[in-house]
Write an enzyme that holds these catalytic residues in place. Structure first.
Site, PDB file in Angstrom:
ATOM      1  N   TYR A   2      30.314  37.819  48.503  1.00 22.73           N
ATOM      2  CA  TYR A   2      31.259  39.409  48.295  1.00 22.73           C
ATOM      3  C   TYR A   2      31.493  39.556  46.966  1.00 22.73           C
ATOM      4  CZ  TYR A   2      34.906  42.311  48.435  1.00 22.73           C
ATOM      5  OH  TYR A   2      35.674  43.010  48.924  1.00 22.73           O
ATOM      6  N   SER A  46      35.860  45.691  43.267  1.00 19.09           N
ATOM      7  CA  SER A  46      36.891  44.243  43.278  1.00 19.09           C
ATOM      8  C   SER A  46      37.437  43.657  42.829  1.00 19.09           C
ATOM      9  CB  SER A  46      36.816  43.281  45.214  1.00 19.09           C
ATOM     10  OG  SER A  46      37.046  42.486  44.704  1.00 19.09           O
TER      11      SER A  46
END
Length: 731
Positions: free
Chosen positions: A612, A599
């Site tokens: 995350y 990400s």
């Protein structure tokens, strides 16, 4: 209406009466014949009708031969799959052929005639005609069927074929010895028909049969009559010899039970795929039904397998013979099977090279891949190989037909195969080579099987669809198996091919399957990879798009179990997939690709996504570590998306609303979800340099690049697809 036991009578007078166009009636007859695999194999056989048409130039009535064109399948053929030729011009080619043949150039004359057929084309029909065209043109019937039924080929492939034809058909069917399909065979049949007025069928030695009549329904019915008589005769003799229990000399080995069979096949298939894919990659199909197991377990299988197939249509797919491995499933282990397969493959390649050297002509094409396309193993069944799943299934179907032919021939007489030189001249026919050269180039990911983990929704689903367009077999994997199966069904529907289900068997799966797996559980991953081996023989690349996001609460904290879950899926799950798949990649010995999903958040620290973001930073480094661990066989890279809202399973409506509130973006509770998603996506886009929302399709393109050979020297890298998020720039 007549009743049949060994074929299906499908003619519907009411439907046929609605077909005013005689060409459509030909298509109807052809589809009925092609729909029963006991009548003809996939792509095999051809049909024709001689019809009166009006010449587009003169306006005068002329006789036109409509015949199934080169390629295609009778079951699915439509009008555009049929060639149309002036019958008078086809008959006139006999003089040209005779002039060439009289000069001792018979073989060249055969090939020359194929080049002459376009000059006989009626009404500019672009469909290339079949090499069997003379068979249809030169026989007297208005309607002609040339079929390859297992029962009839069993008679044709018997040592005493001519005598058996007389015994079964009582003089009603004539006999012609083996000749390569083409002009000479058509002329021989013409002479037989002229000498015997009223004749309606001819047995073609080691090939099949041809039948004719003056109307389409009579031709269809008579074709079925001939097959029924041959099949009934065979089954009577087969039963008298002891039936299944005595087939092929009786059983020598016993079949492994299904769990053992599946475990053994899953263990051996990736390695075997690597061995047969040394020149070009192959995709596998297993057949392990009772009929094929009866054959591979029998006393006679070594003798019959060595003889190879008889019908030309068969060995064009199955090669001159299969590889039979004499392995005792009860007395020998997996290591012994692997050793016997390795020795058998070496022997097979040497035999194939010797066959080519002994039979080649001065102008023969170069030797093709010497690896077997059919492997027979007692206790396990048959493994067929092809360039894709469809071809491997057809290869399995064809060898299954060959087994049925052997069963029938051995029941009534003794099975014989074509002489090697005749077989070679078919396999390496220059016209066949020219047809292969005219085929479209293979797609970029052809011959490959790709696993997409997380394919049930969002980026994974989009990626699965994107890769399927490039010719790959797609294994859709998701925690929710039903979601994976739904994606696989969509892909199969788009490709116009039946929906696949996992498991062994000749009808086991298509170009896409859906499987369930929990990537935090190593055993679940291994079970999934074993299913892939059973479905396709192995795999080439894996893409992991699965991930979880758990936001921090209002105080900035995240529960310990959710922290563990986030790292378990986003980091440990990707590691377990790569580590477990590495075992299979090493067994195959074929280069592969692993692509993980990280990400843009991995490089940007921000409030509210602590677990995350840190898990994705770990995933970034996992890419580099796995690139080292799996080198040089496997390239490992990552794709780092920025926030993808549209189509993402991570953004249900409540999270979208929460994000809109967090960023103080105006909205109302009554707004449609699509409107809310669009607002949030545009907010994220406005923070980037390109000002465009990031979509699943943008990410899918990145995964495609990394599993293709376009970036074949790239490994250990992260490909960022974030629209230009300058906070994530490397620094």
């Amino acid at each position: 209406m007549k009743t049949y036991t060994h074929v299906d009578y499908l003619w519907d007078d009411a439907h046929a009466a609605t077909l005013a166009d005689p060409v459509e009636r030909l298509v109807y007859r052809s589809n009925l014949l092609g729909s029963d695999r006991r009548i003809t194999n996939t792509g095999g056989g051809n049909t024709s009708s001689k019809l009166t048409e009006r010449d587009p130039l003169t306006g005068e009535p002329v006789e036109v031969l409509w015949v199934k064109g080169s390629g295609g399948d009778l079951r699915t053929s439509k009008r555009e799959n049929f060639a149309s030729l002036y019958q008078e011009k086809l008959l006139g080619l006999q003089h040209s052929y005779a002039a060439r043949a009289d000069k001792g150039l018979k073989s060249q004359a055969e090939d020359d005639m194929v080049g002459m057929y376009p000059h006989a084309t009626f009404n500019l029909n672009p469909r290339a005609t079949s090499i069997d065209t003379p068979l249809h043109s030169f026989l007297p019937g208005k309607c002609v069927d040339h079929m390859h039924p297992n029962a009839v080929i069993a008679v044709a492939a018997s040592a005493n074929c001519e005598a058996l034809v007389k015994e079964i058909f009582g003089g009603e069917m004539a006999y012609v010895p083996w000749m390569r399909p083409g002009f000479e065979l058509g002329l021989a049949m013409q002479e037989i028909a002229r000498a015997r007025p009223g004749l309606q069928s001819i047995m073609m030695g080691q090939h099949g049969f041809i039948s004719w009549a003056d109307d389409d329904k009579s031709c269809y019915t008579y074709t079925l009559d001939c097959i029924e008589r041959a099949a009934a005769y065979i089954e009577e003799k087969y039963a008298a010899k002891g039936g299944d229990a005595a087939a092929f000399g009786g059983a020598r080995y016993r079949t492994l039970d299904e769990p053992q069979r599946r475990a053994t096949l899953a263990a051996i298939l990736p390695w075997l795929r690597g061995q047969v894919s040394q020149q070009r990659r192959f995709v596998g199909t297993i057949q392990d039904d009772a009929a094929i197991l009866r054959f591979v377990n029998s006393h006679d299988v070594p003798r019959l397998a060595e003889l190879g197939t008889s019908c030309p249509d068969h060995f064009l797919r199955t090669k001159i013979k299969p590889l039979y491995v004499d392995w005792d499933p009860q007395g020998e282990d997996l290591a012994a099977l692997k050793a016997k397969l390795a020795a058998g493959l070496d022997r097979y390649r040497a035999d194939y090279a010797a066959y080519y050297a002994a039979c080649r002509r001065p102008n023969s094409p170069a030797m093709r891949d010497p690896n077997p396309t059919v492997v027979l193993i007692p206790g396990l069944g048959m493994i067929a190989w092809g360039k894709d799943k469809s071809e491997s299934r057809v290869t399995a179907e064809f060898y299954n037909c060959a087994v049925e032919v052997m069963r029938g021939a051995e029941a009534i007489d003794r099975y014989i195969a074509l002489p090697q030189q005749e077989a070679f001249d078919i396999e390496y026919w220059l016209l066949e080579e020219a047809k292969l050269q005219r085929m479209p180039a293979e797609k970029e990911l052809a011959r490959q099987t790709l696993i997409v983990v997380g394919a049930g929704s969002g980026i994974g689903k989009e990626t699965a669809h994107r890769l399927s367009r490039e010719g790959a077999n797609i294994v859709c994997v998701d925690m929710k198996r039903e979601a994976a199966e739904a994606t696989a069904a969509e892909i199969s529907k788009k490709l116009g091919i039946g929906i696949g289900v996992a498991g062994s068997g000749i009808s086991g799966c298509g170009p896409a399957i859906g499987l369930g797996a929990d990537i935090t559980d190593r055993a679940s991953i291994r079970a999934m990879l074993d299913e892939v081996a059973l479905a396709y023989g192995g795999f080439d690349s894996i893409i992991v798009t699965a991930g979880v996001f758990w936001p921090s609460d209002t105080s900035g904290r995240i529960p310990d179990d959710k922290w563990a879950l986030t790292f378990g899926v986003n980091v440990t799950g990707s590691y377990l997939v790569g580590d477990e798949a590495g075992k299979t990649w090493r067994e195959q010995g074929l280069k592969g690709q692993l692509v993980l999903t990280t990400s843009a958040n991995a490089a940007v620290a921000k409030k509210g996504s602590l677990a995350y973001d840190t898990s994705k930073a770990a995933a970034n480094h996992l890419v580099r570590e796995l690139a080292i661990e799996l080198a040089p066989l496997v390239r490992v890279n990552g794709v780092a998306p920025a926030t993808v809202v549209k189509g993402s399973a991570m953004f249900p409506r409540d999270r979208v609303i929460g994000s809109l509130a967090k960023y103080q973006i105006p909205y109302t509770e009554e707004e449609a979800t699509e409107s809310l998603v669009q607002k949030l996506a545009q907010f994220y886009a406005d923070r980037t340099l390109t000002k465009s929302p990031i979509t699943p399709a943008d990410q899918a393109e990145a995964y495609f690049l990394l599993v293709s050979q376009r970036l074949s020297k790239t490994t250990g890298q992260i490909l960022t697809v974030d629209g230009g998020l300058h906070e994530a720039f490397l620094r």
